[in-house]
Design a protein around this motif. Structure first.
Motif: not given
Lengths: 373, 1210
Positions: A81, A110, A369-370
């Motif tokens: 995250y 992320k 995550s991105k």
């Protein structure tokens, strides 16, 4: 239900970081049993618990189960995250212990990671923050992880056993990594270093510098060792001093060595002259080992090569450290990837010991995550 | 004839003649065409506006850059897999006929019944896998994901059908493969004009769907139930030369379109439980990316599986070997379609028929043995399947209770003994891989007894060749799993002294440690074999192969441990040599011993060969690799060992922490400590790293002095053009020498010549580089650079593993696309095998890391504009994302301006919205589509929505609006007391009428009451409400569509969870409507408004303007005010009448006069205008004449001035 990727099982607390980091990146749960099961003081130590807490902080949706005695750990990774956060590291290990793993994870978050780590910046066990800053960051840049926000800053210096250091680390995120071809380390063009002293006489640093130069001057004249004496709140809670040396080559390879004084109240007092000389010798040893990546960052380089696109990456390394060898095995079990390992015997040239050429095809990893906007 | 009758000549106004004349006329007037205009009037064509020019420049540049694609690394393998051609169309359009025709066109073979994919060789460098796609939406979705080329058949007599559009949409979502339209049934048109019109109409519709200019083929009609040869031939040519752009999903995932399936389950298991999970092997060409062993795959329609084993087989439909000639000969026109019974095997429901002849599927030329030892075995032509089948039979005829692995091995071995064939090679390949992969697991199962069981099995067969082959296989097996087996023997043979010695050995190692986690310690596990090898001498007489097996790992272990322990790699090679020598000695001894033993004469051959093989391997594979990957210690073994001793079934004997334990719990540190530091004061030690510094010696090609000298040599000669001087560079000593060499010993020393040539080439290259740099300076754009980089990377990718054999290669890069692989999968539901229908494609889609996990997936979604209904949140819907098709429950949301994700009950009609569901994690940017049901056939368009994956997470932030209401029970001025509302102090509240306020303080007395202030006074009838946001949860429902598990013929009837609407319909439950929500007829009541009454006091205060002017109507004027009526006298009346008449006459007169004047004026104006015009015309003519004269004069002047000098020259 989608069948959860079958979990991997290990025993013993060694290589805990590798396992958890690879588990996070590969998404495969991991179970570690028998953590110091036969020890008088069984289970996870404070620094490991702190590391697990850190992992929990940077991920979202991780499941961590630890049994009563702390001898069994089950880790089901979530998604990385990132974001802004702070973490108090255990003073039993240096910040390097935590930072090494963060360096592996940070590009795949992320949100860009901005983290303040508190604890011991320099100790005798782990790679210090200075060394990581000087070697690991340029290495990451080779893989295309670079931006203005990519920095590692020592705000305060803390020595064991008291700690009290503070480090700020921020790293941009990337979707894919570039493959690298580091086959020629080039020749060392300069040596830089940092002699630090906290809560001792500032003269210590100067003494270190002189002694280290006395050895290195035989090889190259371009040496500059900074002295860094921190005062007041920036000097942490315990006295100490040390030296980290970095040799930079013409092709942008950084080889490093470092030594720190014994922690207060442990072991015999160390003369700064001895420390300087020994550290310089360690640097020469590192140069003798050679390669395009220094021995502490071998595993980081190999990991990022693995996580590249489906292209061939090559890197020339010195002899593989035990940590790296275990890391390679872990890479195989987590990512089913094998490296082509060729030993390059040293020839007529006087360039130190034998080298190892590691070649692999990336697994085509992409940052899941991105967010796509 | 009279001239009068003749028609008058009419000038031509159009046509070529008129044009010609016009041109001539213009030329006469000196008004040329366009080009002349530029010359004639250069000002008009000069830069008028810099801004406009900049804009036009930008535009052209924009258009140019628009054409660029992002450069990608070309990862297509040298021998690409066959191209997947999907033949799609509505029923009865002629799909099967087209496939048959195409196959016949390419291979000259006629397939009567086509089931599943058919692979054919279509050209020197191209193979095709043709597969038919029916109208089942499951099949359409799956095939769109793997298709490279889609042949979209369209019935011209009918036009486009819904399936076609659906398929186009599916393709669009999943990456858009190449699409080619094929119009059939063109012979049904009677009139040519109608045919033409239809063609054009369909073509343009097709173009709007695909892209303008997409190829549409016309198959004009059938001849004897087949399409016309020439047309098919043309179509084939088109397919063969077609180029493809890589699709993102396909190139980043490995996938296989299986063309063969076999059930490998133990028949005994099936007998005991017919519904047991099966183990199947699937065959097919690997496509897309590299496939790693043990990775995860998804089979659409079945589910997720872990690959238990992968092995590559010789290509059953290989490309021709030499590429020199222009076309293929008949032998090279292969066809491979095992599911249709071509290529040797024919499948029936419960039997396999082997076709031994009549197919080109297996020829000697194709058999390329990778191992020369096996090469001798390969002689027959029968197929793998045949042997597999037979092997199974023989296996269970003797039915020994062995482990499954042993069964497998032995079964294969037996099959070799039945017919030694090329099969041997294949099976061996798989076998070996299996072992190397599973090394350790295997040893646990195998025991010493197994070997003893094996040995008599060898002994009782008599065929020499067979024996040797089996031996070799065995020996190889030993070699591959070399060390593990050795460990296992230690475990199994419970001799105490052995273990003791082992531990002793370990102990010595431990004591030698310095307390840190040293290299030796870390490799203690690798040291173990050393101990074992010392033990091995005890057993060597009895178990020859095993001894060899033990021997093999030894040298590598010793070397590696030594090397790493000391951190000094210098003497490694010599060590290896020594050890190899030692080993040879040992081997000789071995031979001697075996020879003397006499009875085991055959073993001699074995050991020699095995040793040779080992040596070969030693040379090829570096030891470090074995150290790292070959000997992964696993703690499971130890555990097994531990569990042995229990005291009274309660206490366990705590053994001293073994080496591995110690290692497992040691310090976790990445630093690599120096074990044996060099003495850096010594000169020679210092010299060993001299060249690592810039101050040291440089390499030949990098030494600055050298490079400078070379440059001098290269560019030394130049001629100064201005002065004419010629500068000569000094001829370098090298070149001089070379010249001499060239002249003198050209024949004697080819190397010198070579070097000269090289030098020459170098020179040329350098010059060319110089030229390029000069020529392209500033020209190379970022795009070009990027492209160049990608190309370089692609070259490197190709070159890196080129020289290695496939077996080593697959370990490093995985199985590369283009290979024909066999994949074993365990725990497959039995329905997959029982209800196997070859018409349905079986796709194995490889999953990336963590793509097998589940989480929340956020996507941007838009309801398809052709779908009739809108979609409702929490209604189950079937998504097709990545490889998968699954049913899940999505929530639709829309993002507010502040980033809040607000739940929507229904999807918007013509707008994108967000959707989140719980399901498998798929990379961002992947397209998806949604259908509400995959069962049955709907007349309407079935694709409900499309979109793209945006984000993946493990938590969601979707909220829905929740309004809490309350009622005032006490009202002061601006303050009110309100009950029943949540007590969030400081929260903003509002009344329905729009008065805003804030919660101030909660009260204690009535439950839930609080004090609040408003901007105005409330009424008791007001309703106060507060807007809050309530997070919603998504049901974790993920249900893969298992359509392939349905019985044959019912595969398109899968139905998952039903929506509440469907359930209500099915059960006849009516929804209770909220009465308040019902619409009632609106009755408008007549409203009576009382008159406005303004108090007197107020009225008084008002300004006059605003005062109500409602004075009562003037009543009757009082009598005194009323004016009396005037009554005129008759005389007066007369006068008045006369005056009236006079005034009327006068006014009429005036009117007339005015009209006249107006007319006059008009005429006058007209006349004036005419005059003016004439004047102008005159002037114009005059001017024209003047100008002409002027121009002529000027021209004359010009001519004369041009002529002047010429004449002078003359």
């Amino acid at each position: 239900m989608a069948s959860q990727a079958h979990s991997l099982s290990y025993s013993g607390c060694n290589f805990l970081r590798q396992r958890l980091v690879l588990s996070t990146l590969s998404g495969r749960p991991v179970k570690i049993r028998k953590i110091r099961a036969r020890d008088d003081n069984p289970g996870l130590r404070d620094f490991e618990a702190s590391f697990i807490r850190l992992l929990d902080k940077v991920t979202n949706g991780s499941r961590i189960e630890i049994n009563q005695t702390g001898t069994t750990l089950y880790y089901q990774p979530g998604l990385l995250y990132g974001g802004s956060m702070e973490h108090d590291c255990s003073v039993l290990r240096g910040i390097g212990y935590y930072l090494e793993s963060l360096l592996c994870l940070a590009p795949f978050m992320k949100h860009p990671l901005r983290i303040v780590l508190r604890g011991v910046t320099n100790d005798q066990v782990d790679p210090s923050v200075d060394v990581l800053k000087a070697t690991a960051l340029p290495l990451l840049k080779q893989f295309g992880i670079d931006s203005e926000s990519f920095e590692l800053k020592v705000v305060r210096r803390g020595m064991p056993p008291g700690g009290g250091g503070e480090v700020f680390f921020s790293c941009p995120v990337r979707k894919v990594l570039k493959p690298i071809q580091l086959i020629d380390p080039g020749k060392i063009k300069r040596i830089r270093g940092m002699a630090y002293s906290v809560r001792v006489s500032p003269q210590m640093a100067n003494r270190i510098v002189d002694s280290a130069r006395s050895i290195l001057n035989k090889f190259i004249p371009d040496i500059y060792i900074y002295t860094d004496h921190m005062k007041g709140i920036n000097s942490g809670k315990s006295p100490g001093f040390g030296l980290s040396l970095v040799a930079e080559t013409t092709n942008g390879t950084f080889l490093s060595a470092e030594l720190a004084s014994n922690p207060q109240g442990q072991g015999a007092a160390m003369l700064p002259e001895d420390l300087g000389r020994n550290c310089a010798r360690l640097l020469l040893e590192e140069i003798y080992r050679g390669g395009c990546v220094d021995s502490t960052n071998q595993s980081l380089a190999l990991l990022l090569m693995t996580l590249g696109q489906q292209d061939v990456s090559k890197v020339l390394l010195g002899p593989l450290s035990p940590y790296t060898i275990e890391f390679l095995r872990h890479l195989k079990s987590f990512f089913q990837i094998m490296f082509k390992i060729e030993t390059k015997p040293c020839g007529e040239e006087l360039k130190g010991g034998d080298k190892v050429l590691m070649t692999c095809v990336g697994i085509g990893f992409s940052n899941l995550s991105k967010t796509l906007k | 004839m009279e001239t009068k009758d003749q028609k008058k000549h009419r000038k031509k106004n159009s046509g070529p003649k008129a044009e010609k004349k016009k041109k001539r006329h213009l030329q006469d007037l000196q008004l040329g065409d366009e080009e002349d205009a530029r010359k004639r009037n250069p000002k008009a064509f000069a830069v008028q506006s810099a801004v406009r020019m900049a804009r036009s420049f930008h535009r052209t540049q924009d258009l140019k850059t628009k054409k660029h694609h992002i450069p990608v690394v070309d990862r297509t393998p040298l021998e690409p897999p066959p191209i997947v051609v999907v033949v799609m169309g509505p029923p009865k359009v002629g799909k099967s006929t087209l496939i048959q025709c195409l196959i016949r066109n390419f291979t000259r073979q006629k397939l009567t019944e086509i089931r599943g994919p058919v692979t054919i060789v279509s050209g020197k460098k191209r193979r095709l896998t043709i597969i038919e796609c029916g109208c089942d939406i499951n099949m359409m979705i799956d095939l769109a994901k793997v298709a490279d080329l889609v042949l979209m058949l369209i019935d011209a007599s009918f036009g486009f059908e819904m399936e076609t559009f659906e398929f186009l949409n599916i393709c669009q979502v999943h990456g858009f493969p190449k699409i080619m339209g094929v119009l059939t049934h063109l012979d049904s048109f009677k009139h040519n004009k109608q045919l033409k019109k239809t063609k054009k109409r369909l073509k343009h519709r097709f173009w709007t769907e695909v892209y303008p200019g997409a190829k549409l083929f016309y198959l004009s009609g059938m001849v004897h139930g087949e399409y016309q040869n020439q047309e098919i031939h043309n179509l084939g040519r088109f397919i063969t030369v077609m180029k493809f752009r890589p699709l993102t999903w396909q190139t980043s995932h490995p996938y296989i379109l299986a063309d063969r399936m076999e059930d490998l389950t133990n028949p005994e298991d099936i007998r005991t439980n017919t519904k047991c999970d099966r183990k199947v092997s699937l065959y097919g060409y690997l496509r897309g990316a590299h496939l790693k062993n043990k990775s995860q795959v998804h089979i659409p329609g079945v589910g997720d599986f872990a690959v238990s084993d992968v092995s590559f087989l010789p290509d059953p439909c290989a490309l021709p070997e030499q590429q020199k000639k222009r076309c293929l000969n008949e032998k090279e026109k292969l066809v491979y379609a095992p599911l249709s019974g071509v290529g040797g095997v024919l499948y029936d429901k419960d039997a396999v028929y082997v076709d031994l002849g009549g197919s080109h599927g297996f020829q000697e030329s194709e058999v390329r043995p990778t191992h020369e030892l096996v090469q001798s075995l390969i002689s027959t032509h029968s197929t793998i399947d045949a042997k597999m089948a037979s092997s199974r039979v023989t296996l269970f005829s003797d039915s020994k209770p062995l482990g499954s692995e042993d069964i497998d091995n032995q079964g294969l071995e037996n099959s070799y003994s039945d017919d030694e064939t090329e099969e041997g090679q294949d099976a061996e390949v798989t076998d070996k891989q299996y072992m190397s992969g599973k090394g350790i697991k295997r040893q646990k199962l195998e025991t010493e007894e197994d070997f003893e069981v094996d040995l008599p099995a060898f002994a009782d067969s008599d065929d020499d060749l067979e024996r040797s082959s089996r031996d070799i296989l065995e020996s190889e097996a030993v070699r591959e799993g070399g060390k593990p087996e050795l460990l296992q023997t230690d475990d199994s043979s419970d001799s105490l002294n052995m273990e003791k010695s082992l531990t002793r050995k370990k102990a010595t190692f431990t004591t030698s440690d310095s307390g840190h986690c040293t290299a030796e310690e870390a490799f203690a596990s690798e040291d173990e074999p050393e101990g074992n090898s010392s033990l091995s001498t005890e057993e060597e007489d009895s178990e020859n192969e095993e001894a060899i097996g033990k021997k093999f790992p030894k040298p590598s272990q010793v070397v590696s441990s030594q090397k790493l322990g000391s951190g000094n790699l210098i003497d490694e090679t010599s060590d290896i040599e020594d050890l190899l020598k030692e080993e040879e000695d040992y081997k000789e001894e071995n031979n001697y011993s075996t020879e003397t033993s006499g009875a085991l004469k055959w073993k001699e051959d074995l050991s020699r060969k095995a040793a040779e093989a080992f040596l070969r391997q030693q040379q090829t594979t570096p030891n470090l690799r074995k150290l790292i990957y070959g000997t992964v210690t696993e703690d499971n073994e130890e555990e097994d060992g531990d569990n042995g001793e229990e005291l009274g079934g309660l206490f366990r004997v705590s053994q001293p922490a073994s080496e591995c334990k110690h290692k497992a719990d040691s310090l976790d540190c990445s630093r690599f400590h120096v074990e044996a530091p060099h003495d850096w004061d010594l000169e020679e030690v210092m010299n060993s790293i001299r060249d690592c510094f810039v101050t040291g010696k440089w390499e030949e090609d990098k030494d600055a002095a050298k490079i400078l000298a070379e440059d001098e040599e290269l560019y030394g000669d130049f001629e100064d053009l201005e002065t004419g001087d010629v500068h000569k560079g000094k001829p370098g000593p090298d070149t001089q020498i070379e010249d001499v060499e060239e002249e003198v010993k050209e024949e004697i020393d080819p190397s010198a010549e070579e070097s000269a040539k090289k030098k020459h080439l170098d020179k040329k290259r350098k010059l060319k580089e110089m030229f390029d740099a000069e020529y392209d300076e500033g020209e190379s754009t970022y795009f070009d650079d990027l492209k160049g980089e990608m190309q370089k990377q692609a070259q490197l990718n190709r070159a890196e593993f080129e020289d290695q054999d496939d077996e080593a290669r697959v370990q490093y890069e995985g199985f590369r696309p283009g290979m024909y692989v066999r994949i074993e999968i365990e725990n497959v539901p039995c329905e997959f095998v029982l209800n196997f229908d070859p018409h349905y494609p079986i796709i194995l889609g490889g999953l990336g890391n963590s793509e097998g996990n589940v989480g929340y997936v956020q996507m941007r979604l838009k309801k398809h504009r052709w779908y009739k209904k809108i979609l409702k949140s929490r209604d189950p819907i079937i998504f097709s994302v990545g490889w998968r098709r699954f049913q899940t429950i999505p929530l639709y949301y829309i993002e507010d301006h502040n980033g809040r994700q607000r739940l929507l009950k229904y999807t918007p009609q013509h707008m994108h919205c967000g959707a989140t569901f719980w399901g498998p994690i798929t990379p961002q940017g992947t397209g998806f589509l949604a259908v509400q049901s995959v069962s049955g056939s709907m007349p309407d368009f079935r694709i409900a929505a499309t979109g793209v994956v945006l984000d993946l997470d493990k938590s969601i932030k979707i909220v829905k609006k929740l309004k809490l209401t309350g009622f005032p029970y006490k009202i002061f001025k601006n303050t009110s007391f309100i009950k029943v509302l949540a007590k969030f102090e400081g929260a903003v509240i509002r009344t329905v009428s729009g008065i805003r306020g804030q919660i101030k303080k909660a009260l204690r007395a009535p439950e839930g009451a609080f004090r609040a202030t408003f901007e105005d006074k409330l009424l008791m009838s007001d309703i106060v409400f507060m807007r809050t946001w309530y997070p919603v949860s998504i049901p974790a429902f993920y249900n893969p569509v298992t359509s392939l598990l349905k019985p044959v013929g019912e595969k398109d009837t899968w139905s998952g969870m039903r929506t509440t609407g469907q359930l209500r319909l099915a059960h006849g439950i009516k929804l209770k409507a909220n009465k308040d929500s019902l619409y009632k007829p609106i009755v408008r009541q007549k409203k009576h408004f009382n008159s406005l009454h303004i108090p007197k006091a107020l009225q008084k205060a008002l300004p006059f303007k605003s005062k109500p002017k409602t004075q009562a109507k003037a009543g009757k004027t009082p009598k005194d005010r009323v004016r009396p009526a005037v009554i005129r006298e008759p005389h007066e009346r007369k006068i008045l009448a006369l005056l009236d008449a006079l005034s009327t006459v006068h006014s009429e007169k005036m009117k007339k006069a005015k009209e006249q004047r107006h007319l006059h004026n008009k005429e006058h104006f007209k006349m004036k205008q005419k005059e003016e015009e004439e004047k102008l015309k005159r002037q114009k003519d005059l001017r024209k004449k003047l100008y002409r004269i002027q121009g002529q004069k000027e021209r004359r002047n010009q001519k004369s001035s041009l002529k002047g000098p010429e004449e002078q020259l003359k």
